[in-house]
Write an enzyme that holds these catalytic residues in place. Structure first.
Site, PDB file in Angstrom:
ATOM      1  N   ASP A 114      77.138  17.113  12.344  1.00 58.41           N
ATOM      2  CA  ASP A 114      78.130  17.220  13.413  1.00 58.41           C
ATOM      3  C   ASP A 114      78.861  18.554  13.344  1.00 58.41           C
ATOM      4  O   ASP A 114      79.058  19.239  14.338  1.00 58.41           O
ATOM      5  CB  ASP A 114      79.136  16.056  13.350  1.00 58.41           C
ATOM      6  CG  ASP A 114      79.690  15.821  11.943  1.00 58.41           C
ATOM      7  OD1 ASP A 114      79.267  16.505  10.985  1.00 58.41           O
ATOM      8  OD2 ASP A 114      80.568  14.951  11.792  1.00 58.41           O
ATOM      9  N   ASP A 117      81.832  23.055   8.053  1.00 58.79           N
ATOM     10  CA  ASP A 117      83.189  23.559   7.836  1.00 58.79           C
ATOM     11  C   ASP A 117      83.114  24.535   6.651  1.00 58.79           C
ATOM     12  O   ASP A 117      82.816  25.715   6.823  1.00 58.79           O
ATOM     13  CB  ASP A 117      84.065  22.327   7.578  1.00 58.79           C
ATOM     14  CG  ASP A 117      85.528  22.603   7.342  1.00 58.79           C
ATOM     15  OD1 ASP A 117      85.916  23.777   7.289  1.00 58.79           O
ATOM     16  OD2 ASP A 117      86.315  21.654   7.210  1.00 58.79           O
TER      17      ASP A 117
HETATM   18  P1  5GP Z   1      82.044  20.819   4.771  1.00 58.53           P
HETATM   19  O1  5GP Z   1      81.354  20.361   3.516  1.00 58.53           O
HETATM   20  O2  5GP Z   1      81.181  21.752   5.595  1.00 58.53           O
HETATM   21  O3  5GP Z   1      83.396  21.387   4.488  1.00 58.53           O
HETATM   22  O4  5GP Z   1      82.375  19.548   5.608  1.00 58.53           O
HETATM   23  C1  5GP Z   1      81.433  18.836   6.264  1.00 58.53           C
HETATM   24  C2  5GP Z   1      81.960  17.512   6.735  1.00 58.53           C
HETATM   25  O5  5GP Z   1      83.392  17.484   6.784  1.00 58.53           O
HETATM   26  C3  5GP Z   1      81.499  17.246   8.140  1.00 58.53           C
HETATM   27  O6  5GP Z   1      80.231  16.635   8.166  1.00 58.53           O
HETATM   28  C4  5GP Z   1      82.605  16.364   8.683  1.00 58.53           C
HETATM   29  O7  5GP Z   1      82.351  15.027   8.347  1.00 58.53           O
HETATM   30  C5  5GP Z   1      83.850  16.824   7.936  1.00 58.53           C
HETATM   31  N1  5GP Z   1      84.656  17.766   8.753  1.00 58.53           N
HETATM   32  C6  5GP Z   1      84.788  19.089   8.594  1.00 58.53           C
HETATM   33  N2  5GP Z   1      85.588  19.621   9.532  1.00 58.53           N
HETATM   34  C7  5GP Z   1      85.968  18.587  10.315  1.00 58.53           C
HETATM   35  C8  5GP Z   1      86.785  18.504  11.493  1.00 58.53           C
HETATM   36  O8  5GP Z   1      87.328  19.468  12.049  1.00 58.53           O
HETATM   37  N3  5GP Z   1      86.922  17.257  12.019  1.00 58.53           N
HETATM   38  C9  5GP Z   1      86.359  16.152  11.476  1.00 58.53           C
HETATM   39  N4  5GP Z   1      86.585  14.994  12.087  1.00 58.53           N
HETATM   40  N5  5GP Z   1      85.573  16.202  10.379  1.00 58.53           N
HETATM   41  C10 5GP Z   1      85.386  17.402   9.808  1.00 58.53           C
END
Ligand code: 5GP
Length: 189
Positions: A114, A117
């Site tokens: 989705d 981040d």
């Molecule tokens: P990362 O490991 O890239 O920091 O985070 C990935 C996961 O964090 C995504 O698959 C999602 O579930 C969650 N996430 C990161 N940013 C957001 C955001 O802005 N909104 C939401 N609802 N989930 C996020």
């Protein structure tokens, strides 16, 4: 009079999920455009290759569902899960990939996320998948936050790059709320 009217409209559009307020960010039409960008690129790359699509639950369920409807490369569709993400900041604590029901050896794998981040989730998943002997692994994400990214490899396909703000809707939640929304909303500080 005009100012009052705009103010009223603004109030109506703000939504409340638990203890936080969110304002509209991307319409369903804008999301559809971003989805089609990704599917066009995947169709070109994977034409005749019958890739395995791995949708990452829960957040990518809506994106994955819309995406595969327009894939013409004969994908096999599966879903996997990683540890959940609580609150509005990445915890950095990730469990292993679970629920792989497909044989990935010598197959082309497309991981469907989705949102990317920090990129730490995708880094872990790429490593785990690579150990299963696939022909290739690529990552397709609806949303990418370049300003938050500190992973080792950027997503291969991105629908839209967005600022480093917390968003909900279209499968993304805030403490399990808001996933059902067809549009995207951003936190209203
Ligand atoms: P990362 O490991 O890239 O920091 O985070 C990935 C996961 O964090 C995504 O698959 C999602 O579930 C969650 N996430 C990161 N940013 C957001 C955001 O802005 N909104 C939401 N609802 N989930 C996020």
């Amino acid at each position: 009079m005009k100012i009052v009217h705009l103010w009223l409209k603004f109030q109506v559009l703000i939504i409340q999920l638990g203890d936080k307020k969110f304002r509209p960010y991307l319409s369903a039409e804008e999301i559809a455009w971003a989805v089609s960008r990704v599917s066009e690129a995947l169709n070109e790359k994977y034409n005749g290759k019958q890739p395995i699509v791995l949708g990452v639950l829960n957040g990518a369920f809506m994106f994955c569902s819309d995406l595969v409807k327009t894939l013409t490369c004969g994908p096999e569709i599966h879903f996997v899960k990683v540890s959940s993400y609580e609150g509005t900041a990445s915890s950095g604590n990730l469990s292993r990939l679970i629920g792989i029901s497909a044989e990935l050896k010598d197959r082309h794998v497309i991981l469907v996320e989705d949102i990317v981040d920090t990129g730490l989730t995708v880094d872990v998943l790429r490593k785990e998948l690579a150990a299963m002997g696939p022909a290739s692994v690529e990552v397709a994400t609806l949303l990418f936050k370049p300003d938050a990214f500190r992973g080792s490899q950027k997503p291969d396909y991105t629908g839209l790059e967005i600022p480093n703000d917390f968003v909900v809707g279209y499968g993304l939640d805030y403490n399990n709320l808001g996933r059902e929304l067809p549009e995207l909303y951003v936190i209203n500080d």
